[in-house]
Every structure is written in C-alpha cells, then in structure tokens.
Write a protein that holds these residues in place. Sequence first.
Motif, PDB file in Angstrom:
ATOM      1  N   GLY A  29      13.324  12.904 -30.326  1.00 50.05           N
ATOM      2  CA  GLY A  29      14.719  13.403 -29.286  1.00 50.05           C
ATOM      3  C   GLY A  29      15.079  13.671 -30.263  1.00 50.05           C
ATOM      4  O   GLY A  29      15.640  15.166 -30.522  1.00 50.05           O
ATOM      5  N   ALA A  30      15.298  13.051 -32.099  1.00 50.60           N
ATOM      6  CA  ALA A  30      15.800  14.081 -32.621  1.00 50.60           C
ATOM      7  C   ALA A  30      15.522  15.843 -33.194  1.00 50.60           C
ATOM      8  O   ALA A  30      15.739  16.682 -33.893  1.00 50.60           O
ATOM      9  CB  ALA A  30      16.154  13.225 -34.087  1.00 50.60           C
ATOM     10  N   LEU A  31      13.910  15.437 -32.843  1.00 51.87           N
ATOM     11  CA  LEU A  31      13.265  16.553 -33.718  1.00 51.87           C
ATOM     12  C   LEU A  31      12.999  17.365 -33.427  1.00 51.87           C
ATOM     13  O   LEU A  31      13.049  18.713 -32.975  1.00 51.87           O
ATOM     14  CB  LEU A  31      11.630  15.824 -33.876  1.00 51.87           C
ATOM     15  N   LEU A  32      13.113  16.795 -30.977  1.00 54.35           N
ATOM     16  CA  LEU A  32      13.050  18.381 -30.741  1.00 54.35           C
ATOM     17  C   LEU A  32      14.940  18.975 -30.967  1.00 54.35           C
ATOM     18  O   LEU A  32      15.178  19.921 -30.330  1.00 54.35           O
ATOM     19  CB  LEU A  32      13.228  17.567 -28.690  1.00 54.35           C
ATOM     20  N   VAL A  33      15.708  18.167 -30.988  1.00 53.39           N
ATOM     21  CA  VAL A  33      17.009  18.984 -30.649  1.00 53.39           C
ATOM     22  C   VAL A  33      17.082  19.076 -32.599  1.00 53.39           C
ATOM     23  O   VAL A  33      17.968  20.920 -32.348  1.00 53.39           O
ATOM     24  CB  VAL A  33      18.566  17.564 -31.261  1.00 53.39           C
ATOM     25  N   LEU A  34      16.602  19.228 -33.451  1.00 49.97           N
ATOM     26  CA  LEU A  34      16.361  20.170 -34.427  1.00 49.97           C
ATOM     27  C   LEU A  34      15.543  21.596 -34.179  1.00 49.97           C
ATOM     28  O   LEU A  34      15.437  22.789 -34.085  1.00 49.97           O
ATOM     29  CB  LEU A  34      15.913  19.704 -35.696  1.00 49.97           C
ATOM     30  N   LEU A  35      15.065  20.907 -33.395  1.00 51.71           N
ATOM     31  CA  LEU A  35      13.557  22.510 -33.480  1.00 51.71           C
ATOM     32  C   LEU A  35      14.430  23.113 -32.442  1.00 51.71           C
ATOM     33  O   LEU A  35      13.869  23.916 -32.442  1.00 51.71           O
ATOM     34  CB  LEU A  35      12.548  21.935 -32.371  1.00 51.71           C
ATOM     35  N   GLY A  36      15.069  22.865 -31.586  1.00 51.82           N
ATOM     36  CA  GLY A  36      15.594  23.775 -30.877  1.00 51.82           C
ATOM     37  C   GLY A  36      16.669  24.263 -31.238  1.00 51.82           C
ATOM     38  O   GLY A  36      17.009  25.750 -30.829  1.00 51.82           O
ATOM     39  N   GLN A  37      17.698  23.924 -32.455  1.00 46.31           N
ATOM     40  CA  GLN A  37      18.596  24.812 -32.460  1.00 46.31           C
ATOM     41  C   GLN A  37      18.245  25.127 -33.977  1.00 46.31           C
ATOM     42  O   GLN A  37      18.979  26.133 -33.958  1.00 46.31           O
ATOM     43  CB  GLN A  37      19.407  23.057 -33.111  1.00 46.31           C
ATOM     44  N   ASP A  39      19.602  29.685 -24.662  1.00 48.01           N
ATOM     45  CA  ASP A  39      20.418  28.476 -25.746  1.00 48.01           C
ATOM     46  C   ASP A  39      20.213  27.640 -24.423  1.00 48.01           C
ATOM     47  O   ASP A  39      20.120  26.360 -24.373  1.00 48.01           O
ATOM     48  CB  ASP A  39      21.216  27.947 -26.784  1.00 48.01           C
ATOM     49  N   THR A  40      20.772  27.920 -23.304  1.00 47.79           N
ATOM     50  CA  THR A  40      20.912  26.443 -22.122  1.00 47.79           C
ATOM     51  C   THR A  40      19.855  26.172 -22.011  1.00 47.79           C
ATOM     52  O   THR A  40      19.922  24.902 -20.867  1.00 47.79           O
ATOM     53  CB  THR A  40      21.716  27.825 -21.266  1.00 47.79           C
ATOM     54  N   VAL A  41      18.515  26.721 -21.033  1.00 46.58           N
ATOM     55  CA  VAL A  41      17.324  26.545 -21.128  1.00 46.58           C
ATOM     56  C   VAL A  41      16.900  25.608 -22.187  1.00 46.58           C
ATOM     57  O   VAL A  41      16.602  24.687 -21.781  1.00 46.58           O
ATOM     58  CB  VAL A  41      16.495  27.350 -20.848  1.00 46.58           C
ATOM     59  N   VAL A  42      16.733  25.786 -23.403  1.00 40.65           N
ATOM     60  CA  VAL A  42      16.788  24.170 -24.471  1.00 40.65           C
ATOM     61  C   VAL A  42      17.419  23.640 -24.350  1.00 40.65           C
ATOM     62  O   VAL A  42      16.398  22.058 -24.638  1.00 40.65           O
ATOM     63  CB  VAL A  42      16.616  25.798 -25.696  1.00 40.65           C
ATOM     64  N   ASP A  43      18.743  23.358 -23.897  1.00 34.56           N
ATOM     65  CA  ASP A  43      19.449  21.668 -24.043  1.00 34.56           C
ATOM     66  C   ASP A  43      18.955  21.278 -22.898  1.00 34.56           C
ATOM     67  O   ASP A  43      18.962  20.378 -22.802  1.00 34.56           O
ATOM     68  CB  ASP A  43      20.449  22.799 -24.187  1.00 34.56           C
ATOM     69  N   GLY A  44      18.722  21.800 -21.939  1.00 31.93           N
ATOM     70  CA  GLY A  44      18.964  21.888 -20.446  1.00 31.93           C
ATOM     71  C   GLY A  44      17.059  21.076 -20.317  1.00 31.93           C
ATOM     72  O   GLY A  44      17.186  19.603 -20.115  1.00 31.93           O
ATOM     73  N   THR A  90      15.628  19.529 -23.470  1.00 31.98           N
ATOM     74  CA  THR A  90      15.593  18.361 -24.566  1.00 31.98           C
ATOM     75  C   THR A  90      17.049  17.652 -23.600  1.00 31.98           C
ATOM     76  O   THR A  90      16.526  16.749 -23.895  1.00 31.98           O
ATOM     77  CB  THR A  90      16.509  18.755 -26.127  1.00 31.98           C
ATOM     78  N   LEU A  91      17.670  17.574 -23.053  1.00 32.97           N
ATOM     79  CA  LEU A  91      18.733  16.820 -22.408  1.00 32.97           C
ATOM     80  C   LEU A  91      17.539  16.287 -21.534  1.00 32.97           C
ATOM     81  O   LEU A  91      17.964  14.325 -21.577  1.00 32.97           O
ATOM     82  CB  LEU A  91      19.707  17.322 -21.705  1.00 32.97           C
ATOM     83  N   VAL A  92      16.831  16.303 -20.728  1.00 32.30           N
ATOM     84  CA  VAL A  92      15.727  15.756 -19.781  1.00 32.30           C
ATOM     85  C   VAL A  92      14.818  14.578 -20.307  1.00 32.30           C
ATOM     86  O   VAL A  92      14.687  14.022 -20.017  1.00 32.30           O
ATOM     87  CB  VAL A  92      15.386  16.840 -19.195  1.00 32.30           C
ATOM     88  N   LEU A  93      14.466  15.583 -21.565  1.00 32.02           N
ATOM     89  CA  LEU A  93      13.217  14.849 -22.714  1.00 32.02           C
ATOM     90  C   LEU A  93      13.883  13.807 -22.960  1.00 32.02           C
ATOM     91  O   LEU A  93      13.635  12.650 -23.326  1.00 32.02           O
ATOM     92  CB  LEU A  93      12.736  15.673 -23.435  1.00 32.02           C
ATOM     93  N   LEU A  94      15.363  13.523 -23.434  1.00 31.54           N
ATOM     94  CA  LEU A  94      15.795  12.118 -24.045  1.00 31.54           C
ATOM     95  C   LEU A  94      16.376  12.009 -23.100  1.00 31.54           C
ATOM     96  O   LEU A  94      15.832  10.430 -23.246  1.00 31.54           O
ATOM     97  CB  LEU A  94      17.015  12.940 -25.001  1.00 31.54           C
ATOM     98  N   LEU A  95      16.494  12.134 -21.974  1.00 30.05           N
ATOM     99  CA  LEU A  95      16.493  11.135 -21.009  1.00 30.05           C
ATOM    100  C   LEU A  95      15.441  10.465 -20.030  1.00 30.05           C
ATOM    101  O   LEU A  95      15.388   8.264 -20.342  1.00 30.05           O
ATOM    102  CB  LEU A  95      17.068  11.576 -19.440  1.00 30.05           C
TER     103      LEU A  95
END
Length: 71
Positions: A21-29, A41-46, A48-53
């Motif tokens: 999850g941390a790697l996904l957040v770093l990748l998206g940011q 960025d909203t799509v990337v955040d969404g 990432t949120l679903v994958l982390l859940l």
Amino acid sequence: MFDLLRTFVRDNPVRVRAGVGALLVLLGQYVPGVAELAGSDTVVDGVTLVLLLVLGESASRKVAAKYNAPE
C-alpha cells in the motif's frame, strides 16, 4: 533467499500488505506518468483507496484465521 522472503510474506501478511500500500501511494504521488495515465490525481487516489481497503481486508482475514484456528 527466496525461501526466506516467502516465509516472511507468509508470516507477516499485514506488514507485507501495508508495504504494498505504501508503494502504491508513493507511486501515485511521485511518478507523474501514473496521474497522466489515469487521467487525474483523483482517479489515482480513488484506485489507491480501493486497493488499500482490499489489501487490508484480506490481511485481517488471514490474521484472524491464524489466531482463531481451532486447536
């Protein structure tokens, strides 16, 4: 080496999923191509949120199964 890594992943599902999850957040940011590919960025955040859940839910099930197993 591979067996050691495999054992670590099997014994620590929550830590491994948190790391993913941390790697996904770093990748998206920090990788601009990801936001361009996704459209915003909203799509990337969404995503990432679903994958982390999903990762968190599966990790909690693994841990619960490990500690609540009948003896």
